[in-house]
Scaffold this active site. Structure first.
Site, PDB file in Angstrom:
ATOM      1  N   CYS A   2      30.997  30.476  52.104  1.00  0.00           N
ATOM      2  CA  CYS A   2      31.707  31.284  53.087  1.00  0.00           C
ATOM      3  C   CYS A   2      32.688  30.411  53.855  1.00  0.00           C
ATOM      4  O   CYS A   2      32.655  29.195  53.788  1.00  0.00           O
ATOM      5  CB  CYS A   2      30.710  31.925  54.047  1.00  0.00           C
ATOM      6  SG  CYS A   2      29.382  32.813  53.218  1.00  0.00           S
ATOM      7  N   ARG A  27      37.038  31.117  49.774  1.00  0.00           N
ATOM      8  CA  ARG A  27      35.621  30.759  49.867  1.00  0.00           C
ATOM      9  C   ARG A  27      34.700  31.977  49.884  1.00  0.00           C
ATOM     10  O   ARG A  27      33.480  31.837  49.787  1.00  0.00           O
ATOM     11  CB  ARG A  27      35.376  29.938  51.137  1.00  0.00           C
ATOM     12  CG  ARG A  27      35.849  28.502  51.053  1.00  0.00           C
ATOM     13  CD  ARG A  27      35.597  27.789  52.363  1.00  0.00           C
ATOM     14  NE  ARG A  27      35.808  26.364  52.254  1.00  0.00           N
ATOM     15  CZ  ARG A  27      34.856  25.462  52.017  1.00  0.00           C
ATOM     16  NH1 ARG A  27      33.615  25.876  51.861  1.00  0.00           N
ATOM     17  NH2 ARG A  27      35.127  24.185  51.937  1.00  0.00           N
ATOM     18  N   TRP A  74      30.806  35.350  51.373  1.00  0.00           N
ATOM     19  CA  TRP A  74      30.372  35.556  50.000  1.00  0.00           C
ATOM     20  C   TRP A  74      28.885  35.846  50.087  1.00  0.00           C
ATOM     21  O   TRP A  74      28.094  34.997  50.496  1.00  0.00           O
ATOM     22  CB  TRP A  74      30.631  34.315  49.151  1.00  0.00           C
ATOM     23  CG  TRP A  74      30.309  34.485  47.703  1.00  0.00           C
ATOM     24  CD1 TRP A  74      31.119  35.006  46.731  1.00  0.00           C
ATOM     25  CD2 TRP A  74      29.073  34.126  47.045  1.00  0.00           C
ATOM     26  NE1 TRP A  74      30.474  34.993  45.519  1.00  0.00           N
ATOM     27  CE2 TRP A  74      29.221  34.461  45.675  1.00  0.00           C
ATOM     28  CE3 TRP A  74      27.878  33.560  47.479  1.00  0.00           C
ATOM     29  CZ2 TRP A  74      28.209  34.247  44.747  1.00  0.00           C
ATOM     30  CZ3 TRP A  74      26.862  33.351  46.551  1.00  0.00           C
ATOM     31  CH2 TRP A  74      27.038  33.689  45.197  1.00  0.00           C
ATOM     32  N   ASN A 100      27.373  29.298  57.117  1.00  0.00           N
ATOM     33  CA  ASN A 100      27.597  29.048  55.694  1.00  0.00           C
ATOM     34  C   ASN A 100      26.384  28.282  55.181  1.00  0.00           C
ATOM     35  O   ASN A 100      25.983  27.281  55.780  1.00  0.00           O
ATOM     36  CB  ASN A 100      28.875  28.228  55.492  1.00  0.00           C
ATOM     37  CG  ASN A 100      29.231  28.067  54.024  1.00  0.00           C
ATOM     38  OD1 ASN A 100      28.658  28.722  53.169  1.00  0.00           O
ATOM     39  ND2 ASN A 100      30.177  27.194  53.743  1.00  0.00           N
ATOM     40  N   GLY A 101      25.800  28.745  54.076  1.00  0.00           N
ATOM     41  CA  GLY A 101      24.622  28.094  53.519  1.00  0.00           C
ATOM     42  C   GLY A 101      23.508  29.094  53.293  1.00  0.00           C
ATOM     43  O   GLY A 101      23.710  30.308  53.360  1.00  0.00           O
ATOM     44  N   GLU A 503      35.613  25.657  28.147  1.00  0.00           N
ATOM     45  CA  GLU A 503      36.397  25.904  29.356  1.00  0.00           C
ATOM     46  C   GLU A 503      37.297  27.127  29.190  1.00  0.00           C
ATOM     47  O   GLU A 503      37.452  27.926  30.120  1.00  0.00           O
ATOM     48  CB  GLU A 503      37.227  24.658  29.689  1.00  0.00           C
ATOM     49  CG  GLU A 503      38.150  24.804  30.872  1.00  0.00           C
ATOM     50  CD  GLU A 503      37.449  25.082  32.194  1.00  0.00           C
ATOM     51  OE1 GLU A 503      38.148  25.407  33.175  1.00  0.00           O
ATOM     52  OE2 GLU A 503      36.206  24.984  32.252  1.00  0.00           O
ATOM     53  N   LYS A 507      37.130  30.505  31.564  1.00  0.00           N
ATOM     54  CA  LYS A 507      38.273  31.042  32.307  1.00  0.00           C
ATOM     55  C   LYS A 507      38.430  32.533  32.024  1.00  0.00           C
ATOM     56  O   LYS A 507      38.692  33.325  32.939  1.00  0.00           O
ATOM     57  CB  LYS A 507      39.568  30.294  31.925  1.00  0.00           C
ATOM     58  CG  LYS A 507      39.630  28.886  32.451  1.00  0.00           C
ATOM     59  CD  LYS A 507      39.979  28.806  33.918  1.00  0.00           C
ATOM     60  CE  LYS A 507      38.855  28.459  34.827  1.00  0.00           C
ATOM     61  NZ  LYS A 507      37.902  27.473  34.584  1.00  0.00           N
ATOM     62  N   GLU A 510      35.645  34.479  33.790  1.00  0.00           N
ATOM     63  CA  GLU A 510      35.734  34.454  35.248  1.00  0.00           C
ATOM     64  C   GLU A 510      36.709  35.487  35.800  1.00  0.00           C
ATOM     65  O   GLU A 510      36.414  36.141  36.801  1.00  0.00           O
ATOM     66  CB  GLU A 510      36.177  33.063  35.719  1.00  0.00           C
ATOM     67  CG  GLU A 510      35.089  32.015  35.693  1.00  0.00           C
ATOM     68  CD  GLU A 510      35.607  30.678  36.188  1.00  0.00           C
ATOM     69  OE1 GLU A 510      34.897  30.027  36.973  1.00  0.00           O
ATOM     70  OE2 GLU A 510      36.712  30.275  35.783  1.00  0.00           O
ATOM     71  N   HIS A 526      26.074  29.122  12.101  1.00  0.00           N
ATOM     72  CA  HIS A 526      24.646  29.093  12.422  1.00  0.00           C
ATOM     73  C   HIS A 526      24.289  30.177  13.434  1.00  0.00           C
ATOM     74  O   HIS A 526      23.417  29.984  14.278  1.00  0.00           O
ATOM     75  CB  HIS A 526      24.250  27.714  12.952  1.00  0.00           C
ATOM     76  CG  HIS A 526      24.439  26.621  11.953  1.00  0.00           C
ATOM     77  ND1 HIS A 526      23.641  26.463  10.849  1.00  0.00           N
ATOM     78  CD2 HIS A 526      25.383  25.634  11.886  1.00  0.00           C
ATOM     79  CE1 HIS A 526      24.058  25.425  10.143  1.00  0.00           C
ATOM     80  NE2 HIS A 526      25.113  24.909  10.751  1.00  0.00           N
ATOM     81  N   LYS A 625      35.053  30.092  45.636  1.00  0.00           N
ATOM     82  CA  LYS A 625      35.551  28.796  45.195  1.00  0.00           C
ATOM     83  C   LYS A 625      34.530  27.676  45.332  1.00  0.00           C
ATOM     84  O   LYS A 625      34.299  26.922  44.412  1.00  0.00           O
ATOM     85  CB  LYS A 625      36.815  28.450  45.995  1.00  0.00           C
ATOM     86  CG  LYS A 625      37.492  27.168  45.542  1.00  0.00           C
ATOM     87  CD  LYS A 625      38.029  27.314  44.137  1.00  0.00           C
ATOM     88  CE  LYS A 625      38.729  26.074  43.667  1.00  0.00           C
ATOM     89  NZ  LYS A 625      39.135  26.203  42.260  1.00  0.00           N
TER      90      LYS A 625
END
Length: 630
Positions: A2, A27, A74, A100-101, A503, A507, A510, A526, A625
């Site tokens: 946050c 955030r 968040w 935040n946390g 990666e 992307k 996301e 496989h 983020k």
């Protein structure tokens, strides 16, 4: 994850709070709120959604008051609805808190507070903190009233000390992580901040003080800052500030001067931060290499590792740990260090390493790789390995961050602020730094002077090659238009381009919400080949290199089963064009640096597909983020 802002001073708080929240919105953007004390009352305004919605809720008339705090959320505990939005109040409204946390023991604390008569109206862990501080304040006020006014320590019991002790009493009972901004209904000139495991920064102005979860809200306000450390509580008034440590009492904080680049915090004509940051990669790579390449000795220079050459030569093993995109960069680093330096490397998810008990010998270096420097799992993994006596180092983008402070040394990326939630330039900068570290380690061992010179030459060519790679943007958009309706996509590569495939898939997941998976191309047969059909495109990373012919064979296997193929290939490669349905060409580079170039079209593909599907590119659902919770 946050964002926190706070203000106390001679000016009006509202404009700074709203501007600061906009800069912190990456955030968290589930909900937002502000609380402002005008000297006679506290006004709270909260809303679900983005900061613009909060601004509309406040209306055209600014909220008056020279003390305030704000928050963009968040969600962790409790759904993203208005009642769960911060700030939260404690007691009968005398305490206001943003947080935040995550408080891990909030359930037990809540039950105890309920037995004491405190009424809870939200599903958050933060409301527990607000009530706990209210309980601490009640205890301190009762204690102060019961003591004789002429006792020897009466001078120490000023009004601020009572509030400081209340916050300290509450903080001692919290288990978990927290960055807290606290104000009190009856003190319109007092702002407190407390930190453990979640960042807070104090900005020092003239007759005013600012508080934020990172430095971005402080741009244009002040360049003098103090980074709070764990177990510290700051007291801020218009007249000044002080910092207390849980175990050391009052401490003298280090005031640092920061330089802001206003352009790095604005869109500069781009439609989205993600696109801007993709296009910033030639410059961010130059910044990562600036001053670090030593032609005279054919090596790299790192001043922050805090290791002697003798200690470096004694390293028998390296562990690279991180999360998400940083974990993918670590995989690239594994190939780089083992090839150039011949040192065994293990790559660990930080979230798993922190709970394992692996045997680690004394001559092992542990690198935590992170963009934000606040990733909770990476921070915990570094702390755990450091506790066991290992040398810990950080590869990080944010000066003064928790991981930068916790590690024994490290390397900054110098990539500049990354606002888009989906990391782009941080990944390529991490890979670049890892390549330079591989060169550095290699030159302390067997790597020849001539080989070192060639690595430097290849590294110096990178920014120009990435600039060339960006010219594929128009072609990538055409491919995105063709495949925007896909529901599943496979990404396939080998050797250095296997982490790149991971990666690229991340992307796409996301920001477009399309299911995508990355695999080593040879592993396709496989299991994943069962997914291949005419509606499932496969993105092959097939630049020229040692595994080129092998990947070409894997492409043929997909082609034989009717799967559409998108190929990321070297320029002028007719063999790939004869097989693939769509080809995106790239300039050739040294094989060990291919991930930095070949990831560019994958970033652009995710961006354009998401845009064509109507997704919010910079603020994808359910993500934020800086992942400061487990």
């Amino acid at each position: 994850m946050c964002g926190i802002v706070g203000y106390v001073g001679s000016g009006q708080a509202s404009q700074f709070l709203l501007d600061g929240l906009r800069r912190l919105e990456y955030r968290g953007y589930d909900s937002a709120g502000v609380a402002i004390n005008d000297g006679s009352a506290v006004r709270i305004c909260r809303s679900v959604g983005r900061i613009d919605e909060l601004t509309a809720r406040i209306g055209p008339q600014p909220m008056a008051g020279s003390l305030g705090l704000g928050h963009t959320r968040w969600a962790t505990h409790g759904a993203p609805i208005e009642i769960n939005a911060h700030p939260h109040s404690g007691g009968d409204g005398e305490v206001l808190v943003v947080h935040n946390g995550v408080i891990e023991n909030f359930s037990g604390l809540k039950e105890d507070l309920q037995r004491r008569g405190y009424v809870f109206v939200t599903a958050t862990d933060t409301e527990v903190i607000a009530h706990l501080i209210a309980e601490g304040l009640k205890r301190e006020l009762n204690s102060a009233e019961s003591q004789p006014a002429d006792r020897p320590d009466a001078d120490d019991e000023d009004e601020n000390a009572v509030y400081l002790k209340a916050v300290r009493w509450a903080a001692e009972r919290l288990q978990g992580t927290y960055g807290l901004a606290i104000m009190f209904r009856d003190r319109p000139d007092l702002l407190l901040a407390a930190r453990f495991g979640s960042p807070l920064v104090i900005g020092i102005g003239r007759g005013e003080y600012f508080l934020a979860s990172d430095t971005s809200p402080l741009a244009d306000r002040t360049d003098r800052i103090v980074y709070l450390a764990d177990h510290q509580i700051a007291t801020l008034t218009p007249e000044g500030f002080s910092v207390h440590h849980r175990d050391q009492g009052m401490v003298s904080p280090s005031i640092e001067t920061v330089q802001y680049e206003a352009a790095s915090l604005s869109l500069q004509g781009f439609d989205h931060y993600m696109l801007k940051e993709i296009y910033e990669q030639p410059e961010s790579l130059r910044n990562a290499m600036r001053g670090r390449l030593d032609d005279q000795h054919a090596t790299a220079i790192f001043g922050g590792l805090n290791l002697t050459p003798q200690q470096l030569r004694g390293v028998d093993r390296v562990i690279l740990t991180g999360c998400g995109t940083s974990w993918h960069a670590a995989l690239v680093g594994e190939y780089l260090i083992e090839e150039l330096a011949r040192i065994p490397v293990e790559v660990e998810y930080a979230s798993e390493l922190r709970y394992r008990n692996p045997p680690i010998d004394p001559n092992t270096l542990v690198f935590g790789i992170t963009q934000s420097g606040e990733t909770a799992d990476t921070l915990a993994a570094l702390r755990e390995t450091k506790r066991k006596g290992q040398r810990t180092l950080a590869i990080c983008n944010v000066v003064g961050s928790s991981i930068a402070q916790a590690a024994d040394g490290g390397v900054y990326l110098h990539a500049g602020p990354e606002i888009g939630v989906a990391s782009t330039k941080a990944f390529t900068s991490q890979c670049c730094v890892l390549a330079m570290l591989a060169l550095y380690f290699g030159r302390t061992r067997h790597l020849s002077f001539e080989a070192g010179q060639q690595v430097i030459e290849d590294l110096r060519a990178l920014p120009g090659l990435v600039q060339q790679a960006l010219t594929c943007d128009t072609r990538v958009r055409e491919v995105a238009e063709k495949y925007k309706g896909a529901t599943n996509v496979l990404y396939l590569g080998r050797r250095y381009n296997f982490p790149t495939a991971l990666e690229g898939a991340l992307k796409l997941k996301e920001i477009s919400y399309i299911h995508a998976e990355g695999y080593p191309a040879a592993e396709m047969k496989h299991g994943p080949i069962a997914l291949v059909d005419t509606a499932t495109p496969s993105v092959f990373l097939v630049p020229r290199g040692t595994t080129y012919d092998k990947v070409m064979s894997n492409m043929q296997e997909v082609k034989a089963r009717g799967g559409p193929i998108i190929a990321i290939a070297s320029h002028d490669d007719p063999r790939v064009a004869a097989i693939a349905d769509d080809v995106i060409h790239l300039p050739e580079t040294a094989e060990f640096l291919q991930p930095i170039v070949s990831v560019i079209p994958l970033q652009l593909l995710a961006y354009h597909v998401a845009l064509l599907r109507g997704c919010d590119v910079d603020k994808p659902r359910n993500l934020a983020k800086s992942v400061t919770v487990e």
